[in-house]
Design a protein around this motif. Structure first.
Motif, PDB file in Angstrom:
ATOM      1  N   ASN A  36      -4.580 -84.422  56.080  1.00 28.68           N
ATOM      2  CA  ASN A  36      -5.821 -84.702  56.794  1.00 28.68           C
ATOM      3  C   ASN A  36      -7.065 -84.306  56.020  1.00 28.68           C
ATOM      4  OD1 ASN A  36      -4.526 -85.809  59.029  1.00 28.68           O
ATOM      5  ND2 ASN A  36      -4.241 -83.802  59.982  1.00 28.68           N
ATOM      6  N   VAL A  45      -6.582 -90.676  61.268  1.00 28.05           N
ATOM      7  CA  VAL A  45      -6.075 -89.849  62.365  1.00 28.05           C
ATOM      8  C   VAL A  45      -7.161 -89.658  63.419  1.00 28.05           C
ATOM      9  CG1 VAL A  45      -5.222 -87.544  62.967  1.00 28.05           C
ATOM     10  CG2 VAL A  45      -4.374 -88.698  60.912  1.00 28.05           C
ATOM     11  N   SER A  49      -5.345 -91.700  66.292  1.00 29.69           N
ATOM     12  CA  SER A  49      -4.220 -90.874  66.710  1.00 29.69           C
ATOM     13  C   SER A  49      -4.515 -90.114  67.982  1.00 29.69           C
ATOM     14  CB  SER A  49      -3.859 -89.886  65.589  1.00 29.69           C
ATOM     15  OG  SER A  49      -2.814 -89.035  65.983  1.00 29.69           O
ATOM     16  N   THR A 180     -10.732 -83.660  61.013  1.00 32.60           N
ATOM     17  CA  THR A 180      -9.354 -83.641  61.510  1.00 32.60           C
ATOM     18  C   THR A 180      -8.612 -82.421  60.996  1.00 32.60           C
ATOM     19  OG1 THR A 180      -9.386 -86.057  61.464  1.00 32.60           O
ATOM     20  CG2 THR A 180      -7.248 -84.998  61.709  1.00 32.60           C
TER      21      THR A 180
END
Length: 301
Positions: A36, A45, A49, A180
């Motif tokens: 990340n 992400v 996500s 993230t």
């Protein structure tokens, strides 16, 4: 020195021996945090996500298919392509206006590289030192593993020496403290979130030691450069404690082979070992020429 020619992953591979070893859990979320920190991956992400709302569930769902790709045997390539296809629609725009896509070869390979690094670091920290020849062998196996995804391998270094140069460049030049990644290690300073259905008084009682262990494992398992980028506190005393902890784990290797396989390996690895043993005991009277022997109890080192 050239790397050995890659062969199929199986019970004779170092990747099978170590990737699903439960001692690798002592590394903590090293691979996920490093993934990340690559801007394009962290942004994917962030945009697509459930990582921020179901952090631990997302990590479990991600780890399972990767393990299935490594330990899938004849099913591995199909599983790898399924993992690839999960990422087809993960694309969007970076804050600077550039575009990203999870299947960009450089982005996808970085995720794979962190799993490879995680295993090598975990073995050398908690199991035993690896020789240069063993690292070259593991790297050759990782090339077989990556090609199971059916993604362009243009970003993949040719050999172990090339990978070491690639890894250092990524740590020094390409990683950032992406939102993230910062969120993923936020519990280091803020504490773990209370699990659902755990009463608040119980959590207040048990969370302090759990938070201390989580901090120790998480920060101790990261490269120094990434600790600095993420602003994670880690003192010389912390480093000494982590080294003593690793040495204690390594001393336990003498009894490790005596433990049940259910303690020593993750479920995907155990299933693969069982299937390999059944295949060896099958109707053929001996192993095929060139076939790998499967020990009844996998070696500890």
């Amino acid at each position: 020195m050239t790397d050995p020619a890659p062969g199929p992953l199986g019970p004779g591979s170092l990747t099978w021996r170590y990737f699903g070893d439960t001692r690798m859990l002592l590394v903590g979320p090293r691979a996920a945090v490093l993934q990340n920190m690559l801007p394009a991956l962290g942004q994917g992400v962030l945009d697509h996500s459930v990582f921020f709302t179901e952090t631990f569930a997302r990590l479990r769902r991600s780890a399972g298919p990767i393990l299935d790709t490594v330990y899938g045997g004849e099913r591995a390539a199909a599983t790898g392509r399924t993992v690839r296809d999960y990422h087809r629609d993960i694309k969007g725009t970076m804050p600077d206006g550039s575009r990203y896509h999870a299947l960009d070869p450089e982005t996808y390979y970085w995720a794979h590289a962190t799993f490879l690094d995680n295993m090598i670091y975990g073995v050398e920290t908690f199991v035993r030192p690896l020789s240069d020849a063993e690292k070259r062998r593991i790297y050759a196996e990782s090339k077989v593993w990556f090609r199971m995804y059916g993604v362009s391998d243009r970003a993949m270094p040719d050999d172990w020496d090339g990978f070491r140069r690639y890894w250092r460049r990524m740590l020094d030049e390409e990683l950032v403290a992406h939102k993230t990644a910062r969120y993923g290690v936020g519990y280091v300073t803020k504490g773990l979130p209370a699990p659902p259905r755990v009463p608040a008084p119980v959590w207040r009682a048990v969370s302090p030691p759990l938070n201390a262990v989580a901090r120790f494992i998480t920060v101790g398992g990261l490269p120094p450069r990434t600790r600095e980028l993420l602003g994670l506190p880690w003192s010389a005393a912390d480093e000494r404690r982590h080294r003593r902890f690793a040495a204690l784990v390594r001393r336990g290797n003498a009894v490790w082979p005596l433990l049940p396989e259910s303690v020593r390996y993750l479920p995907q690895a155990r299933r693969a070992f069982r299937e390999a043993r059944r295949a060896r005991r099958g109707p053929q009277r001996g192993p095929r020429r060139g076939g790998a022997q499967v020990p009844e109890r996998m070696r500890a080192s």
